[in-house]
Design an enzyme around this catalytic site. Structure first.
Site, PDB file in Angstrom:
ATOM      1  N   SER A  23     -66.401 -51.476   7.306  1.00 24.41           N
ATOM      2  CA  SER A  23     -65.352 -51.984   8.217  1.00 24.41           C
ATOM      3  C   SER A  23     -64.821 -51.631   9.244  1.00 24.41           C
ATOM      4  CB  SER A  23     -64.083 -51.426   6.982  1.00 24.41           C
ATOM      5  OG  SER A  23     -63.848 -49.906   6.956  1.00 24.41           O
ATOM      6  N   ASN A 111     -60.374 -42.052  -0.089  1.00 22.76           N
ATOM      7  CA  ASN A 111     -59.055 -42.843  -0.537  1.00 22.76           C
ATOM      8  C   ASN A 111     -57.795 -42.342  -0.149  1.00 22.76           C
ATOM      9  OD1 ASN A 111     -61.297 -43.808  -1.996  1.00 22.76           O
ATOM     10  ND2 ASN A 111     -60.413 -43.070  -3.892  1.00 22.76           N
ATOM     11  N   THR A 156     -25.257 -80.208  10.386  1.00 20.31           N
ATOM     12  CA  THR A 156     -25.659 -80.211   9.002  1.00 20.31           C
ATOM     13  C   THR A 156     -26.638 -81.373   8.946  1.00 20.31           C
ATOM     14  OG1 THR A 156     -23.952 -81.203   7.916  1.00 20.31           O
ATOM     15  CG2 THR A 156     -23.737 -78.784   8.176  1.00 20.31           C
ATOM     16  N   HIS A 157     -27.797 -81.382   8.062  1.00 18.92           N
ATOM     17  CA  HIS A 157     -28.703 -82.093   8.037  1.00 18.92           C
ATOM     18  C   HIS A 157     -29.284 -82.882   9.068  1.00 18.92           C
ATOM     19  CE1 HIS A 157     -27.524 -82.385   3.791  1.00 18.92           C
ATOM     20  NE2 HIS A 157     -26.392 -82.261   4.232  1.00 18.92           N
ATOM     21  N   SER A 278     -49.318 -81.728  30.974  1.00 22.14           N
ATOM     22  CA  SER A 278     -50.305 -82.425  30.178  1.00 22.14           C
ATOM     23  C   SER A 278     -51.404 -82.889  31.333  1.00 22.14           C
ATOM     24  CB  SER A 278     -49.580 -83.831  29.955  1.00 22.14           C
ATOM     25  OG  SER A 278     -50.398 -84.893  29.547  1.00 22.14           O
ATOM     26  N   LYS A 284     -45.029 -84.700  32.171  1.00 21.90           N
ATOM     27  CA  LYS A 284     -44.711 -84.102  31.044  1.00 21.90           C
ATOM     28  C   LYS A 284     -44.620 -82.239  31.493  1.00 21.90           C
ATOM     29  CE  LYS A 284     -44.669 -84.651  27.227  1.00 21.90           C
ATOM     30  NZ  LYS A 284     -45.863 -84.796  26.475  1.00 21.90           N
ATOM     31  N   ASN A 286     -43.873 -79.350  28.775  1.00 19.72           N
ATOM     32  CA  ASN A 286     -44.107 -79.059  27.258  1.00 19.72           C
ATOM     33  C   ASN A 286     -43.615 -77.619  27.132  1.00 19.72           C
ATOM     34  OD1 ASN A 286     -45.097 -81.782  26.816  1.00 19.72           O
ATOM     35  ND2 ASN A 286     -47.209 -80.671  27.179  1.00 19.72           N
ATOM     36  N   GLU A 291     -43.411 -73.699  20.397  1.00 23.18           N
ATOM     37  CA  GLU A 291     -44.412 -74.446  19.615  1.00 23.18           C
ATOM     38  C   GLU A 291     -45.500 -73.517  18.966  1.00 23.18           C
ATOM     39  OE1 GLU A 291     -44.185 -79.244  21.385  1.00 23.18           O
ATOM     40  OE2 GLU A 291     -45.775 -77.941  21.791  1.00 23.18           O
ATOM     41  N   TYR A 318     -58.344 -46.818  -6.664  1.00 26.88           N
ATOM     42  CA  TYR A 318     -58.834 -47.284  -5.640  1.00 26.88           C
ATOM     43  C   TYR A 318     -59.788 -48.370  -5.765  1.00 26.88           C
ATOM     44  CZ  TYR A 318     -60.680 -48.150  -0.850  1.00 26.88           C
ATOM     45  OH  TYR A 318     -61.181 -48.984   0.062  1.00 26.88           O
TER      46      TYR A 318
END
Length: 469
Positions: A23, A111, A156-157, A278, A284, A286, A291, A318
């Protein structure tokens, strides 16, 4: 090369096992926590006379050398050393001698050592994420102060519902992020306990002082059951959950920023500094930051589910499965910190197109509920009947290609005899916003109170972790 645990083994590990079992590639991130824990442990061993004071001092000096080598990039992390604990102990023994270096591991196990390191890391990330969220709440509050009178549609919606202020809308997010901070504080308090001294699972016969080590490392106390201490990963699950909720909140905000920046809404302009273009369409601009944050939310949710799934079938205490606990936490913590920092900086530079917001309130009949409430309060008409009359008024306005707020007194009278001239003032959009003066509402005084309460909370809470030392 012989392992530190190889006494009962007759043959060396295969290269394949070394690579699969190791690890060190990711838990090397815990080097500061591992060395801090080892120094506190060595100091305690010296104080309690389990090893000599001189030995303890020499071990601590050697650990400082190891820390300096790692920080200066002179240190080599090797796969055959398995993990950060073995790596540091091996290098320590090279510096101060194998016999003296071997005394460090008295009265502890990997541990409880890994449980300590990981817990220290999680608590540190908890504090850092908390601080960045508070910074972002500050930004939302400052923007809100400037837009108490800025009218926009509430939804709403995703349909126009009632008029609200931009300040009111942004403060809704501020209160979401406030809850994120409160969850982090709660988790910190619950998990600020040292597991070191639990050894493998049953404690140790050496007369150690766990409370001494806990104080040295800044913990509020110690865990109470050794078996639980080494097998517990609730602290890791909690920060993963807290991050998932935080990222869900950022994603919701980012979704709105994406919509608001579109040509269809035109409510905001994201600065060039935090936009991209773009490769084919020159026009464009963006909203990639928003996002990406929205997309990274799925990633941190996956890390939470992964650890929940890993832990669900493990018997005490463990198990090696628990080696899978760290990478997801490292990733989620880094993702949350990067996301909240860039979201904060981007938000500071957003231009709010208040005229477009105001024009949008004149579509969708946002004052319809106010008209129904007028009929209930002033004409003593049951709400369901008032709802029906108002619905007729909306249909009437739409037939004229008008918004309800644009109807005049003569037009209202054609709809129903109860819609007299007094009804006109209830169709005013700003009056509609101001009418909702109930606690938590969108009226200016209510929003100012929300801002005041948030500022008071920030003033008290921002210094919480400084008080913890």
């Amino acid at each position: 090369m012989k392992k530190m645990w190889s006494g009962r083994f007759e043959s060396d590990s295969s290269k394949l096992l070394e690579e699969f079992n190791a690890s060190i590639g990711f838990d090397k991130n815990l080097y500061e926590q591992d060395i801090a824990g080892s120094k506190a442990h060595a100091k305690m061993l010296g104080v309690k006379g389990i090893i000599s004071k001189d030995d303890a001092d020499n071990i601590i000096t050697g650990l400082d050398v190891v820390l300096s080598e790692i920080k200066s990039k002179k240190y080599e992390f090797k796969t055959e050393d398995e993990d950060i604990h073995m790596s540091v102990e091996k290098r320590l023994s090279e510096i101060i001698g194998k016999e003296l270096g071997g005394r460090l591991h008295t009265a502890r196990s990997r541990n409880d050592q890994v449980a300590l390191d990981f817990r220290l890391y999680v608590l540190k990330q908890n504090r850092e994420i908390f601080t960045k969220i508070c910074d972002f709440i500050d930004t939302l509050v400052e923007i809100s102060k400037e837009h108490i009178d800025t009218l926009m549609p509430g939804y709403t919606h995703l349909q126009h519902a009632q008029p609200v202020s931009l300040a009111y809308h942004l403060m809704a997010y501020a209160f979401m992020f406030k809850r994120d901070c409160e969850r982090l504080i709660s988790s910190y308090e619950r998990n600020n306990l040292s597991p070191l001294g639990s050894a493998a699972l049953a404690g140790t016969p050496h007369r150690i002082d766990r409370e001494f080590v806990a104080r040295e490392l800044g913990f509020a106390g110690v865990t109470q059951n050794a078996m639980d201490s080494v097998s517990d990963r609730d602290f890791a699950l909690e920060i993963l959950f807290n991050i998932s909720v935080l990222m869900m909140h950022t994603s919701r905000l980012c979704e709105e920023l994406i919509l608001w920046s579109s040509q269809e809404f035109g409510f905001i302009t994201i600065s060039d500094t935090y936009s991209t273009g773009s490769s084919i369409m020159p026009q464009k601009k963006n909203p990639d930051v928003a996002e990406l944050i929205r997309g990274k939310t799925g990633r941190v949710n996956g890390n939470l589910i992964a650890l929940l799934t890993t832990m669900k079938g493990l018997p005490l205490a463990y198990n090696k499965d628990m080696q899978e606990d760290k990478e997801g936490v490292f990733d989620s913590a880094n993702t949350a910190l990067a996301s909240i920092v860039i979201l904060n900086e981007m938000t500071k530079e957003i231009k709010f197109n208040t005229k477009n917001m105001l024009n949008a309130t004149k579509k969708g009949h946002l004052s319809a509920t106010d008209l129904a409430d007028y009929l209930v309060r002033e004409k003593n008409i049951p709400f369901r009947i008032a709802h029906f009359i108002t619905g007729k008024a909306v249909a009437f306005a739409e037939n004229l290609n008008l918004d309800l707020s644009q109807l005049n007194a003569n037009q209202l009278k054609q709809i129903d005899e109860n819609l007299d001239e007094n009804a006109m003032k209830f169709l005013d959009l700003n009056a509609s916003k101001e009418a909702r003066s109930s606690l938590g509402g969108t009226a200016n005084e209510s929003v100012k109170l929300q801002i005041k309460q948030m500022n008071e909370w920030l003033e008290i809470t921002k210094g919480y972790f400084k008080k913890q030392g």
